[in-house]
Design a protein around this motif. Structure first.
Motif, mmCIF file in Angstrom:
data_model
loop_
_atom_site.group_PDB
_atom_site.id
_atom_site.type_symbol
_atom_site.label_atom_id
_atom_site.label_comp_id
_atom_site.label_asym_id
_atom_site.label_seq_id
_atom_site.Cartn_x
_atom_site.Cartn_y
_atom_site.Cartn_z
ATOM 1 N N TYR A 1 47.411 37.472 46.414
ATOM 2 C CA TYR A 1 47.338 38.499 47.194
ATOM 3 C C TYR A 1 47.535 39.595 46.113
ATOM 4 O O TYR A 1 47.839 39.405 44.973
ATOM 5 N N PHE A 2 47.157 40.964 46.511
ATOM 6 C CA PHE A 2 47.414 41.974 45.598
ATOM 7 C C PHE A 2 48.327 42.984 46.449
ATOM 8 O O PHE A 2 48.261 43.174 47.693
ATOM 9 N N ALA A 3 49.296 43.598 45.613
ATOM 10 C CA ALA A 3 50.075 44.765 46.616
ATOM 11 C C ALA A 3 50.102 45.945 45.661
ATOM 12 O O ALA A 3 49.673 45.937 44.477
ATOM 13 N N ILE B 1 43.612 35.308 38.288
ATOM 14 C CA ILE B 1 43.946 35.761 39.417
ATOM 15 C C ILE B 1 44.153 37.326 39.443
ATOM 16 O O ILE B 1 43.616 38.232 40.256
ATOM 17 N N LEU B 2 44.787 37.789 38.165
ATOM 18 C CA LEU B 2 44.961 39.112 38.084
ATOM 19 C C LEU B 2 43.695 40.080 37.999
ATOM 20 O O LEU B 2 43.460 41.125 38.402
ATOM 21 N N GLN B 3 42.735 39.334 37.070
ATOM 22 C CA GLN B 3 41.285 39.913 37.056
ATOM 23 C C GLN B 3 40.762 40.016 38.264
ATOM 24 O O GLN B 3 40.118 40.948 38.574
ATOM 25 N N ALA B 4 40.635 39.130 39.094
ATOM 26 C CA ALA B 4 40.111 39.252 40.448
ATOM 27 C C ALA B 4 40.653 39.983 41.065
ATOM 28 O O ALA B 4 40.107 40.894 42.142
ATOM 29 N N ALA B 5 41.831 40.327 40.987
ATOM 30 C CA ALA B 5 42.949 41.377 41.966
ATOM 31 C C ALA B 5 42.375 42.735 41.410
ATOM 32 O O ALA B 5 41.896 43.592 42.342
ATOM 33 N N HIS B 6 42.133 43.058 40.119
ATOM 34 C CA HIS B 6 41.781 44.290 39.553
ATOM 35 C C HIS B 6 40.328 44.563 40.087
ATOM 36 O O HIS B 6 40.069 45.855 40.440
ATOM 37 N N ALA B 7 39.551 43.654 40.041
ATOM 38 C CA ALA B 7 37.877 43.844 40.515
ATOM 39 C C ALA B 7 37.793 44.242 41.821
ATOM 40 O O ALA B 7 37.371 45.144 42.294
ATOM 41 N N LEU C 1 40.474 45.618 43.445
ATOM 42 C CA LEU C 1 40.987 47.072 43.708
ATOM 43 C C LEU C 1 39.875 48.152 43.273
ATOM 44 O O LEU C 1 39.713 49.100 43.969
ATOM 45 N N LYS C 2 39.224 47.864 42.186
ATOM 46 C CA LYS C 2 38.522 48.703 41.737
ATOM 47 C C LYS C 2 37.112 48.948 42.812
ATOM 48 O O LYS C 2 36.648 50.048 42.903
ATOM 49 N N ALA C 3 36.646 47.711 43.275
ATOM 50 C CA ALA C 3 35.487 47.811 44.026
ATOM 51 C C ALA C 3 35.996 48.524 45.461
ATOM 52 O O ALA C 3 34.999 49.302 45.981
ATOM 53 N N LYS C 4 37.137 48.435 45.807
ATOM 54 C CA LYS C 4 37.552 49.058 47.131
ATOM 55 C C LYS C 4 37.789 50.746 47.060
ATOM 56 O O LYS C 4 37.699 51.289 48.276
ATOM 57 N N ILE D 1 41.955 53.691 37.379
ATOM 58 C CA ILE D 1 41.462 52.368 37.826
ATOM 59 C C ILE D 1 39.989 52.229 37.452
ATOM 60 O O ILE D 1 39.832 50.935 37.074
ATOM 61 N N LYS D 2 39.327 52.944 37.639
ATOM 62 C CA LYS D 2 37.848 52.909 37.224
ATOM 63 C C LYS D 2 37.644 52.832 35.774
ATOM 64 O O LYS D 2 36.654 52.181 35.337
ATOM 65 N N GLY D 3 38.523 53.410 34.974
ATOM 66 C CA GLY D 3 38.429 53.395 33.563
ATOM 67 C C GLY D 3 37.119 54.547 33.147
ATOM 68 O O GLY D 3 36.616 54.144 32.001
#
Length: 220
Positions: free
Chosen positions: A94-96, A132-138, A140-143, A170-172
């Motif tokens: 999950y991400f929070a 997992i963390l890289q997938a969560a960041h990706a 979040l960034k996409a959403k 978030i986008k950098g």
């Protein structure tokens, strides 16, 4: 002929993001027990009997960090063989998102400590938690492009500059101020509070709040 079903356990792991001092931060726990005792990891743990996945993720997050009642979204499943030295463990990740003004941490259970780390300055992580963390960041960034999810990282009242900074962090990448404000206000999800805040040497900026706090709007 039927093959024997694989024996495995189910766990949840949670990638928790916030913004502190204008930097994207991730919440990690120091593991108090083996495997990877003393290493940093995402909050998480095994599913209890008669417990749903969402319940497990919320419980583990509260037990290991003291954080509750925040935005929590299922990310995906991670089950590569060998990801956990204890044997077959499938993690539903999950991400929070934690608002910028809520950072009180109270680690307990199998977490020796809990700390915020800058996303760009993370220690080596246990298990496959870096993946997992890289997938969560990706995710979040996409959403950011099709939802108002970034609003979950803001305090109850904020300026449009505060909001733009969250998007940029978030986008950098920098965003055009005029176009961003036009886009945000056209979403019709904000209302003026009637108050203003002085930011640096600039003239006072209008404070806004969400019309429906906690509701994520999907942008078509």
């Amino acid at each position: 002929f039927m093959s024997t079903p694989a024996s495995f356990h189910v766990a949840t792991d949670i990638a928790v993001f916030t913004v502190r001092a204008d930097v994207l931060n991730v919440l990690l726990i120091e593991r108090a027990c083996q495997p990877f005792k003393g290493s940093w990891a995402l909050p998480g743990g095994f599913l209890n009997d008669n417990e749903g996945l969402d319940q497990c993720a919320a419980r583990e997050l509260a037990e290991e960090t003291g954080i509750s009642d925040v935005y929590l979204e299922q990310l995906g499943s991670f089950g590569d063989p060998g990801r956990d030295p204890r044997g077959g463990v499938v993690s539903v990740a999950y991400f929070a998102l934690v608002p910028a003004d809520e950072h009180s941490l109270r680690p307990s259970t199998d977490a020796a400590s809990a700390r915020w780390f800058a996303f760009d300055e993370l220690p080596e992580l246990a298990f496959d938690h870096a993946v997992i963390l890289q997938a969560a960041h990706a995710r979040l960034k996409a959403k950011l492009d099709y939802s108002t999810i970034a609003f979950c990282l803001l305090p109850a009242e904020f300026t449009l500059s505060n909001l733009q900074m969250v998007y940029e962090i978030i986008k950098g990448e920098p965003l055009d101020k005029r176009n961003f404000r036009k886009w945000v206000l056209a979403l019709d999800v904000l209302e003026e509070t009637g108050e203003k805040r002085v930011e640096g040497a600039h003239r006072p900026a209008m404070l806004y709040r969400e019309k429906n706090p906690g509701t994520i709007k999907i942008i078509r």
